[in-house]
Design a protein around this motif. Structure first.
Motif, short mmCIF file in Angstrom:
data_model
loop_
_atom_site.label_atom_id
_atom_site.label_comp_id
_atom_site.label_asym_id
_atom_site.label_seq_id
_atom_site.Cartn_x
_atom_site.Cartn_y
_atom_site.Cartn_z
N GLU A 209 0.79 -1.28 0.22
CA GLU A 209 -0.41 0.02 -0.42
C GLU A 209 0.68 1.46 -0.43
O GLU A 209 2.55 1.03 0.70
N ARG B 98 -5.42 9.53 -1.52
CA ARG B 98 -5.90 7.81 -2.29
C ARG B 98 -5.20 7.29 -1.98
O ARG B 98 -3.70 7.01 -2.26
N SER C 236 -2.86 3.63 -3.15
CA SER C 236 -3.07 2.91 -3.65
C SER C 236 -2.32 1.22 -2.92
O SER C 236 -1.41 1.25 -2.49
N CYS C 237 -2.37 0.12 -4.29
CA CYS C 237 -1.87 -0.97 -3.51
C CYS C 237 -1.73 -2.00 -4.86
O CYS C 237 -2.76 -2.15 -6.05
N THR C 238 -0.56 -2.30 -4.87
CA THR C 238 0.18 -2.67 -6.09
C THR C 238 0.62 -3.57 -5.59
O THR C 238 1.22 -4.07 -4.58
N ARG D 84 -9.98 0.31 -9.58
CA ARG D 84 -8.85 -0.91 -9.97
C ARG D 84 -7.97 -1.19 -11.38
O ARG D 84 -9.02 -0.75 -11.93
N THR E 195 -2.79 -2.58 -10.20
CA THR E 195 -2.88 -1.72 -8.58
C THR E 195 -4.52 -2.04 -8.81
O THR E 195 -5.55 -1.80 -9.27
N TYR F 66 -7.50 0.68 -6.08
CA TYR F 66 -7.01 2.59 -5.36
C TYR F 66 -8.28 2.43 -4.51
O TYR F 66 -9.16 2.04 -4.86
N GLN G 129 -10.17 6.18 -3.32
CA GLN G 129 -9.94 7.52 -3.00
C GLN G 129 -10.93 7.11 -2.19
O GLN G 129 -12.25 7.45 -1.70
N CYS H 145 -4.75 -3.01 2.04
CA CYS H 145 -5.65 -3.61 1.23
C CYS H 145 -4.93 -5.23 1.10
O CYS H 145 -4.44 -5.94 1.28
#
Length: 124
Positions: free
Chosen positions: A6, A19, A21-23, A72, A78, A80, A82, A96
């Motif tokens: 994250e 925001r 993010s999770c990759t 996504r 990834t 997201y 928001q 995540c």
């Protein structure tokens, strides 16, 4: 094996936005639902939002409906979150998670890979 990382957490004033993010690495997420959970000090981990493998189905906790949006990008592996109109009660560590199936779940039991968490702090 799936590794989730994250990013995007931080400190924001009430009414502000962030925001997350999770990759993912290791395996594609395109065949899995994804979820965001949060845990505040002294409280249980709770579901915030979830999304199906193709983005057609989304779930939100009542407390964040109309303020948060999950999305996504499977090409980027990834997902997201928001977060708008943030409130002090949104302060928590946000995680995540990758689902066991393509269908999103509101329960932590529906997920088998978790990120390390991102701190979100909303000041009043």
């Amino acid at each position: 094996q799936v590794q989730l990382v994250e990013s995007g957490g931080g400190l924001v004033q009430a009414g502000g936005s962030l925001r997350l993010s999770c990759t993912a690495s290791g395996r594609t997420l395109s065949s899995r639902a994804m979820g965001w959970f949060r845990q505040a000090p002294g409280k249980e981990r709770e579901s915030v939002a979830a999304i199906s493998w193709n983005g057609d189905i989304t779930y939100y906790a009542d407390s964040v409906k109309g303020r948060f949006a999950i999305s996504r990008n499977n090409a980027k592996n990834t997902v997201y979150l928001q977060m708008n109109s943030l409130k002090p009660e949104d302060t928590a560590v946000y995680y995540c998670a990758a689902g066991r199936t393509v269908v999103p779940s509101r329960s932590p039991a529906g997920y088998d890979y978790w990120g390390q968490g991102a701190q979100v702090t909303v000041s009043s």
